[in-house]
Design a protein around this motif. Sequence first.
Motif, PDB file in Angstrom:
ATOM      1  N   PRO A  78       0.844  -1.299   0.105  1.00 32.20           N
ATOM      2  CA  PRO A  78      -0.080   0.090   0.083  1.00 32.20           C
ATOM      3  C   PRO A  78       0.995   1.253   0.030  1.00 32.20           C
ATOM      4  O   PRO A  78       0.450   2.096  -0.818  1.00 32.20           O
ATOM      5  CB  PRO A  78      -0.818  -0.269   1.307  1.00 32.20           C
ATOM      6  N   LYS A  79       1.842   1.223   0.540  1.00 32.02           N
ATOM      7  CA  LYS A  79       2.939   2.444   0.766  1.00 32.02           C
ATOM      8  C   LYS A  79       3.457   2.599  -0.731  1.00 32.02           C
ATOM      9  O   LYS A  79       3.704   3.659  -0.929  1.00 32.02           O
ATOM     10  CB  LYS A  79       3.998   2.140   1.812  1.00 32.02           C
ATOM     11  N   ALA A  80       3.786   1.438  -1.166  1.00 24.78           N
ATOM     12  CA  ALA A  80       4.764   1.349  -2.355  1.00 24.78           C
ATOM     13  C   ALA A  80       3.601   2.077  -3.615  1.00 24.78           C
ATOM     14  O   ALA A  80       4.113   2.751  -4.417  1.00 24.78           O
ATOM     15  CB  ALA A  80       5.169   0.029  -2.820  1.00 24.78           C
ATOM     16  N   LEU A  81       2.428   1.657  -3.538  1.00 24.89           N
ATOM     17  CA  LEU A  81       1.507   2.366  -4.255  1.00 24.89           C
ATOM     18  C   LEU A  81       1.188   3.633  -4.131  1.00 24.89           C
ATOM     19  O   LEU A  81       1.137   4.507  -5.060  1.00 24.89           O
ATOM     20  CB  LEU A  81       0.227   1.435  -4.306  1.00 24.89           C
ATOM     21  N   GLY A  82       1.227   4.179  -3.133  1.00 25.68           N
ATOM     22  CA  GLY A  82       1.246   5.552  -2.534  1.00 25.68           C
ATOM     23  C   GLY A  82       2.327   6.475  -3.348  1.00 25.68           C
ATOM     24  O   GLY A  82       2.137   7.495  -3.605  1.00 25.68           O
ATOM     25  N   VAL A  83       3.604   5.861  -3.206  1.00 25.72           N
ATOM     26  CA  VAL A  83       4.727   6.313  -3.747  1.00 25.72           C
ATOM     27  C   VAL A  83       4.580   6.430  -5.231  1.00 25.72           C
ATOM     28  O   VAL A  83       4.972   7.382  -5.850  1.00 25.72           O
ATOM     29  CB  VAL A  83       6.017   5.494  -3.615  1.00 25.72           C
ATOM     30  N   PHE A  84       3.977   5.522  -5.817  1.00 27.86           N
ATOM     31  CA  PHE A  84       3.732   5.462  -7.346  1.00 27.86           C
ATOM     32  C   PHE A  84       2.736   6.709  -7.370  1.00 27.86           C
ATOM     33  O   PHE A  84       2.946   7.464  -8.526  1.00 27.86           O
ATOM     34  CB  PHE A  84       3.039   4.138  -7.728  1.00 27.86           C
ATOM     35  N   ASN A  85       1.596   6.866  -6.964  1.00 28.08           N
ATOM     36  CA  ASN A  85       0.656   7.865  -7.146  1.00 28.08           C
ATOM     37  C   ASN A  85       1.241   9.295  -6.955  1.00 28.08           C
ATOM     38  O   ASN A  85       0.990  10.365  -7.446  1.00 28.08           O
ATOM     39  CB  ASN A  85      -0.385   7.686  -6.134  1.00 28.08           C
ATOM     40  N   GLU A  86       2.479   9.342  -5.891  1.00 30.29           N
ATOM     41  CA  GLU A  86       2.948  10.513  -5.675  1.00 30.29           C
ATOM     42  C   GLU A  86       3.633  11.089  -6.902  1.00 30.29           C
ATOM     43  O   GLU A  86       3.804  12.164  -7.215  1.00 30.29           O
ATOM     44  CB  GLU A  86       3.830  10.289  -4.441  1.00 30.29           C
ATOM     45  N   ILE A  87       4.457  10.068  -7.722  1.00 31.61           N
ATOM     46  CA  ILE A  87       5.432  10.353  -8.942  1.00 31.61           C
ATOM     47  C   ILE A  87       4.412  10.558  -9.722  1.00 31.61           C
ATOM     48  O   ILE A  87       4.904  11.500 -10.616  1.00 31.61           O
ATOM     49  CB  ILE A  87       6.496   9.267  -8.962  1.00 31.61           C
ATOM     50  N   ARG A  88       3.378   9.875  -9.989  1.00 32.79           N
ATOM     51  CA  ARG A  88       2.333  10.191 -11.135  1.00 32.79           C
ATOM     52  C   ARG A  88       1.940  11.623 -10.856  1.00 32.79           C
ATOM     53  O   ARG A  88       2.001  12.283 -12.187  1.00 32.79           O
ATOM     54  CB  ARG A  88       1.225   9.256 -10.864  1.00 32.79           C
ATOM     55  N   GLY A  89       1.782  12.083  -9.699  1.00 30.27           N
ATOM     56  CA  GLY A  89       1.255  13.579  -9.791  1.00 30.27           C
ATOM     57  C   GLY A  89       2.405  14.633 -10.167  1.00 30.27           C
ATOM     58  O   GLY A  89       2.125  15.455 -10.985  1.00 30.27           O
ATOM     59  N   THR A  90       3.581  14.247  -9.836  1.00 28.83           N
ATOM     60  CA  THR A  90       4.777  14.985 -10.061  1.00 28.83           C
ATOM     61  C   THR A  90       5.096  15.272 -11.523  1.00 28.83           C
ATOM     62  O   THR A  90       5.177  16.265 -12.172  1.00 28.83           O
ATOM     63  CB  THR A  90       5.995  14.502  -9.255  1.00 28.83           C
ATOM     64  N   ILE A  91       4.950  13.879 -12.142  1.00 27.24           N
ATOM     65  CA  ILE A  91       5.256  13.933 -13.756  1.00 27.24           C
ATOM     66  C   ILE A  91       4.197  14.548 -14.237  1.00 27.24           C
ATOM     67  O   ILE A  91       4.425  15.099 -15.490  1.00 27.24           O
ATOM     68  CB  ILE A  91       5.399  12.329 -14.070  1.00 27.24           C
ATOM     69  N   ASN A  92       2.883  14.561 -14.076  1.00 29.01           N
ATOM     70  CA  ASN A  92       1.876  15.264 -14.712  1.00 29.01           C
ATOM     71  C   ASN A  92       2.168  16.489 -14.771  1.00 29.01           C
ATOM     72  O   ASN A  92       1.795  17.329 -15.690  1.00 29.01           O
ATOM     73  CB  ASN A  92       0.446  14.828 -14.196  1.00 29.01           C
ATOM     74  N   ARG A  93       2.704  17.110 -13.456  1.00 29.67           N
ATOM     75  CA  ARG A  93       3.009  18.524 -13.445  1.00 29.67           C
ATOM     76  C   ARG A  93       4.070  18.859 -14.319  1.00 29.67           C
ATOM     77  O   ARG A  93       4.105  20.014 -14.894  1.00 29.67           O
ATOM     78  CB  ARG A  93       3.182  18.936 -11.979  1.00 29.67           C
TER      79      ARG A  93
END
Length: 494
Positions: free
Chosen positions: A369-384
């Motif tokens: 679950p924490k690893a998926l949270g890290v994925f979602n965090e980088i997804r937001g960064t890359i979108n920006r």
Amino acid sequence: MSIVLYNTQTKKKDVFVPLIPGQISMYVCGVTVYDDCHLGHARSALTFDMIQRYFEFAGYKVKYVRNFTDIDDKILNRAKQEDVPWQEISHRYIQNFHRDMGALGIRKPSAEPRATEHIQDILHMVEGLIHKGVAYQLEGDVYFSVKNFSSYGQLSGKKLEELQAGARIEVNTRKQDPMDFALWKTAKPGEPGWDSPWGKGRPGWHIECSAMSVAELGPTFDIHGGGKDLIFPHHENEIAQSSAYTGKEFARFWVHNGFVTVDKEKMSKSLGNFFTIREIFDKSPHSEPVTAECLRYLFLSTHYRNDLSFSDHSINEAKAALDNFYGLFQRLEESSSKPEIESAQDWETPFKDFTEKFTLAMNDDFNTPKALGVFNEIRGTINRLLGKGLSDNSKKIILETLKVYGKTLGLFQITVSKWNLIVGSLGVAKSEETALPINGIVGTTDKWIEEKIRLRNEARAQKDFSTADTIRKELAEQGIILEDRSDGTTRWKR
């Protein structure tokens, strides 16, 4: 960085150091092949598939053994009901198991031994236990003497005195002690049996796994796994008979996954919430790869040791999360019309943080679950960053990195074009329904959504913004989120 695992035997997280540097030996209890696999089986198989994948990603060579129990009362009863040979039942459901695991994207282990292939190993172990004075013959049966194994209860934490008191409710007067369990059972008339020093018979359930694991991995190996329902008595009995036979430590780490509930209720055929893996695929309007990724994402969203609640809502949440990632992958695959941002550090630094955080999460008892949270965090960064401008080369590196780390979890294995074709990118004619009607609840259809979006786009083109806003609101009430893109197209997701 060290990997720490929660060890059921020590009741705490322990630093994992394999017996042989760079190599890992792991045995996981498989299924009894008398019926199709259900969601609970999928949870266990996916958990240890994830563990194997991550160990390999961390640089270990893994020997992973998962067995089949292909002789059992349940198999014999099924064969009797269908009036077919018992071997036909075992063969059928082993094939079905491989079909369902393949559909889920779960790789085959290093070895898949069957109990009937290890009868001689079982006989040698039973004979050895009798010779050591921890097992005894009773007519054609052989039982393990629990009181003669002083550390019985070390895994489950159960005290022998308490277990004996509870067992006296249904005392078997033939046994020396009510807690003693069968190593070898006399074959009843009409049942299959193998020759033994005690007469024709077949092995008990517990001794099968001990014999197979020792034969495949040796007397001591790194990890023994399975569902937490196996802790007692199955795994407790495995420890007793294996350690008594070899005189050595059996498994060094015991890893157990949690249960699956449906809408927070225990799965039960009487409640009508019992689903096989095949039923999930058959009920889904999507292709097997999409449904498999949705199930995998959902399972990984809960820590493997915790119980997981399966529902229509949770599976569609998983699909929406995956759709966000595939939307990002599509943007990364598209050619850029903007110049590259001033410094590559703008994306290299957050990506370094991403890989470090991902590794920290997974090294901490496989905290997916924490690893998926890290994925979602980088997804937001890359979108920006995509909004600012990334070169095609930078986007290629980012996409490849995301895919590599995703593969560690068994995710993002579908091409963007295939995902969009199946799930609902605009401009593609579809007749499927987006919701997965697991409990017979059919969601809003793609066709209805796309027609609403077409009408909204017509209203916008005519500058009828009041109508366009009304349609957007109507879609929002159905849980549909719209994304108007710079190229004039509109994407949607649930």
